[in-house]
Enzyme design. Structure first.
Site, PDB file in Angstrom:
ATOM      1  N   ASP A 181      -5.888   0.435   0.200  1.00  0.00           N
ATOM      2  CA  ASP A 181      -5.962   0.471   1.765  1.00  0.00           C
ATOM      3  C   ASP A 181      -7.229   0.036   2.120  1.00  0.00           C
ATOM      4  OD1 ASP A 181      -7.729   2.426   0.781  1.00  0.00           O
ATOM      5  OD2 ASP A 181      -6.703   4.340   1.971  1.00  0.00           O
ATOM      6  N   LYS A 192       0.819  -1.132  -0.051  1.00  0.00           N
ATOM      7  CA  LYS A 192       0.098   0.146  -0.009  1.00  0.00           C
ATOM      8  C   LYS A 192       0.882   1.184  -0.018  1.00  0.00           C
ATOM      9  CE  LYS A 192      -2.128   3.473   2.508  1.00  0.00           C
ATOM     10  NZ  LYS A 192      -1.511   4.509   3.589  1.00  0.00           N
TER      11      LYS A 192
END
Length: 213
Positions: free
Chosen positions: A140, A122
């Site tokens: 996310d 991420k």
DNA sequence: CTCCCGATAT
DNA sequence: ATATCAGGAG
């Protein structure tokens, strides 16, 4: 597949109409700052990270100084972002690697970034797309939840969600699409009581009937 | 799968 | 007072 691409395109257009210039909410002025901010943003809101980095960046403008700092000192300054011991260790180790292997520069690929301490997929995707303009979808918690509710992905893991989304969105739109989902998830399609009444996707959302607010 | 942690919403 | 938010490492 084709229908899914069309649906994704519809989602993209509608969200973009509401937010023509979706931008990341972390404050930074160079790739290094974005990397630090994103590491601190793990399990923490961007708003809080910004409160910390505002002063932190003045004191630590480059990886050189963090690389030589003690864990305790860094930890104290980033405390409010949570998991501060882990993050302090990551930050220091990460900056040491930046100095040792990258001449203090932030690498430009997800692969290289992911090798850095405290940097997962991420974080790597956020840095590469926002600092270097490399198309990426960073999954996310918001992207995961929104993609899930829209049935754009029924994947269990963020990695799988990323692949599914990449398959139905044109590459040149990956970064913007990703950011649109983040903002939508953060302000409208929130975790607890999603604000479906004010959602621009209400009529095409597979999850809309179950919700009332 | 568990641990790491403060801040905020409920 | 407690549940929930929000990623990465081992």
């Amino acid at each position: 597949m084709v229908e899914k691409k069309q649906f994704a395109g519809q989602v993209f257009e509608r969200l973009l109409a509401k937010t023509p210039e979706p931008k990341i909410e972390l404050q930074y002025s160079n790739p290094f700052q974005l990397l630090v901010a994103t590491i601190l943003a793990a399990q923490c809101t961007d708003l809080r990270v910004n409160m910390v980095t505002k002063t932190f960046f003045k004191e630590y403008p480059t990886p050189a100084k963090i690389a030589r700092e003690s864990q305790m000192v860094i930890a104290e300054k980033i405390k409010s972002t949570g998991f501060y011991r882990n993050k302090a260790n990551s930050l220091i180790a990460c900056c040491q690697r930046l100095m040792a292997d990258y001449q203090g520069e932030v690498p430009r690929t997800v692969g290289e970034l992911e090798k850095l301490p405290g940097v997962g997929r991420k974080t790597a995707s956020v840095v590469v797309s926002n600092a270097y303009g490399v198309p990426a979808i960073s999954v996310d918690t918001h992207v995961k939840r929104v993609a899930d509710r829209l049935n754009l992905s029924k994947a269990k893991t963020p990695e799988a969600t990323e692949e599914e989304l990449k398959a139905v969105v044109a590459e040149e739109n990956w970064t913007v699409f990703s950011q649109l989902l983040v903002l939508h998830g953060r302000y409208v399609c929130v975790a607890r009581n999603p604000k479906c009444k004010q959602c621009t996707l209400l009529d095409i959302c597979p999850s809309n009937e179950k919700v009332t607010s």
